[in-house]
Enzyme design. Structure first.
Site, short mmCIF file in Angstrom:
data_model
loop_
_atom_site.label_atom_id
_atom_site.label_comp_id
_atom_site.label_asym_id
_atom_site.label_seq_id
_atom_site.Cartn_x
_atom_site.Cartn_y
_atom_site.Cartn_z
N CYS A 199 52.55 29.41 31.31
CA CYS A 199 51.23 28.91 30.94
C CYS A 199 51.13 27.41 30.70
O CYS A 199 50.37 26.72 31.39
CB CYS A 199 50.75 29.64 29.68
SG CYS A 199 50.71 31.43 29.81
N HIS B 22 46.62 25.59 24.67
CA HIS B 22 48.07 25.70 24.86
C HIS B 22 48.71 24.41 25.38
O HIS B 22 49.69 24.44 26.12
CB HIS B 22 48.40 26.86 25.79
CG HIS B 22 49.78 27.42 25.57
ND1 HIS B 22 50.40 28.27 26.45
CD2 HIS B 22 50.66 27.24 24.55
CE1 HIS B 22 51.61 28.60 26.00
NE2 HIS B 22 51.79 27.97 24.84
N ASP C 121 44.74 34.39 33.01
CA ASP C 121 46.02 34.20 32.33
C ASP C 121 46.96 35.36 32.62
O ASP C 121 46.67 36.50 32.23
CB ASP C 121 45.76 34.10 30.81
CG ASP C 121 46.91 33.48 30.05
OD1 ASP C 121 48.01 33.38 30.61
OD2 ASP C 121 46.71 33.11 28.89
N ASP C 122 48.03 35.08 33.35
CA ASP C 122 49.03 36.12 33.67
C ASP C 122 48.48 37.21 34.60
O ASP C 122 48.86 38.37 34.51
CB ASP C 122 49.57 36.78 32.40
CG ASP C 122 50.49 35.88 31.60
OD1 ASP C 122 50.62 34.70 31.96
OD2 ASP C 122 51.08 36.35 30.60
N ASP D 28 46.87 31.02 35.96
CA ASP D 28 47.81 29.95 35.58
C ASP D 28 49.22 30.20 36.07
O ASP D 28 50.02 29.28 36.18
CB ASP D 28 47.79 29.71 34.06
CG ASP D 28 48.16 30.94 33.25
OD1 ASP D 28 48.38 32.02 33.83
OD2 ASP D 28 48.20 30.82 32.01
N ASN D 29 49.54 31.44 36.39
CA ASN D 29 50.85 31.80 36.96
C ASN D 29 50.76 33.24 37.43
O ASN D 29 49.74 33.90 37.28
CB ASN D 29 51.98 31.62 35.94
CG ASN D 29 51.67 32.16 34.56
OD1 ASN D 29 51.47 31.39 33.61
ND2 ASN D 29 51.61 33.47 34.42
#
Length: 466
Positions: free
Chosen positions: A79, A140, A39-40, A282-283
């Protein structure tokens, strides 16, 4: 034994028996799937992507023993829409999940604040094929009961439905990052350090379901904010002066440790030859909030420069995907759902409307050519088309910009003024695609749009720290 041999056997009972045995053998050989999503995570913050600060031996091992896609993308730079694309295999813009989930704006029905119920997840599809599906960690994709992961194809859930969580604590009546951990198969223990706790639950899931075909969505929140690391991990990076960067490095280190635990559990349970493991983020990293580095790419989370949408992308399957494979062909996270579905024995139909493709035949050289010729993105104030090596970005307050990624990996030189015809052609294609998309089913706050526009004008670190 192949089908022709079976047909040629005399004796109906013998034929039926052997055919049944062959079907059972095929059922047993269906691969397991483990999807590990960071995540991130900054693109440049792993050993195999060039980090000089952070040691990630386990993720590096996963990459070295499998296939690495140097042009691996996600379908959104934040996200929730990215995860909607990952789990459906469809560009989330095509079903109105354009925005991040952060509250419902006036004029929108809160009942639609989540992954639309019209969409099938890969867990839904695998469930019909007899798979056991587990989600450990972040969801999310909607907080309301009808969006709950246990109603979207997952059999087991340990985690939280929001977009993030405190790493050390939860509260029985907590909200937001202090929300309680949900679990439908046992009473969850108190959080120790949530990255470790997720690793423990993943290892447990693998052990409990080693005799079943399974799909495990290992949905980490590291290294997403809040910036919280263990004391021991911080000491490993005490030489880094910047406190936020030091904490970030420690958080990525702990993520790597738990990826290693998952890999070891697969080996220990004798599943390595029959388990496809995927690792992505995710990004891109939000350099302004967690001190990540997306080098050599320009940009960050929230925008459609390469630093926002190009992520580490690994596929590992022992004795099926050749070790040390490196592919420069552009691929996207939308490819994962159709890959899993077809490998599980599913037959893709036109009505499935996948925007991705099964990547395995391309990896193994069974299909010539590239999986994709072009991609489209749209996120709040910006839209992008990539066709071949050309990438055009459309923003609301300036002329479109055009980059040639083969010659300009870091998107430093706008070629639109000297390539007017190419710019016009790509802009027209992007516009035609954009107009064909439905209206978003929910919108994030307007303040985020101004923030995202400003991110296009920042200067980003394009090289590793000394």
């Amino acid at each position: 034994m192949d089908f022709k041999t079976l047909v040629g056997l005399s004796g109906l009972s013998c034929c039926c028996f052997l055919h049944s045995a062959a079907q059972e053998n095929t059922l047993m050989q269906r691969p397991n799937f483990i999807l590990i999503v960071a995540d991130d995570l900054g693109y440049g913050d792993l050993g195999f992507t060039g980090s000089t600060q952070i040691k990630t031996p386990n993720i590096d091992r996963l990459a070295a023993n499998g296939a690495v896609f140097s042009q691996g993308y996600v379908s959104a730079p934040v996200c929730s829409p990215s995860r909607a694309g990952i789990l459906t295999g469809r560009n989330q813009v095509s079903f109105g999940h354009d925005n991040n989930i952060g509250g419902s704006q006036p004029g929108f029905d809160e009942a639609f604040l989540g992954l639309p119920l019209s969409e099938k997840t890969i867990a839904d599809r695998l469930h019909t094929l007899g798979y056991v599906n587990g989600l450990v960690g972040k969801w999310h994709l909607g907080d309301q009961p009808h969006f709950h992961p246990l109603k979207r194809g997952f059999d087991e859930f340990w985690g939280y439905t929001g977009g993030g969580h405190d790493y050390f604590a939860s509260e029985p009546d907590g909200r937001g990052y202090k929300s309680p951990i949900e679990c439908n198969y046992k009473e969850p223990s108190a959080i120790t350090y949530i990255t470790d706790d997720k690793g423990t639950e993943c290892v447990d899931f693998i052990g409990r379901h080693k005799d079943d075909p399974f799909f495990l969505f290992a949905s980490f929140n590291a290294p997403h904010t809040p910036m919280q690391a263990t004391k021991a991990d911080l000491e490993l990076y005490q030489h880094i002066e910047n406190k936020k960067r030091r904490t970030y490095c420690a958080m990525v280190h702990r993520l790597d440790v738990n990826v290693g635990r998952i890999m070891d559990a697969v080996e220990a349970n004798g599943l390595a030859d029959n388990t496809l493991i995927v690792f992505i983020s995710d990004n891109g990293g939000p350099t302004n909030s967690n001190a990540s580095i997306n080098a050599p790419f320009n940009g960050q989370k929230g925008i459609l420069l390469e630093g926002g949408i190009r992520t580490p992308f690994i596929m590992n399957w022992k004795n099926t995907i050749p070790e040390g494979t490196v592919s420069a062909d552009p691929v996207i996270s939308l490819d994962l759902a159709p890959t899993f579905f077809e490998l599980a024995g599913g037959k893709t139909k036109e009505e499935d409307q996948f925007d991705g493709v099964n990547l395995l035949p391309y990896i193994k050289g069974e299909i010539d050519g590239k999986p994709h010729d072009s991609f489209n993105w749209r996120f709040t104030i910006s839209a992008v088309i990539r066709e071949g090596d050309w990438k055009l970005i459309r923003l609301p307050d300036r002329f479109p910009v055009l980059y040639n990624l083969k010659e300009d990996l870091s998107e430093q030189h706008d070629l639109a003024p000297e390539n007017i015809e190419k710019t016009k052609a790509l802009l027209k294609k992007l516009g035609a695609w954009d107009l064909a998309q439905p209206h978003p089913v929910f919108l994030e706050g307007a303040e985020w749009r101004a923030n995202q526009l400003n991110l296009y004008d920042r200067t980003y670190q394009l090289s590793q720290p000394e």
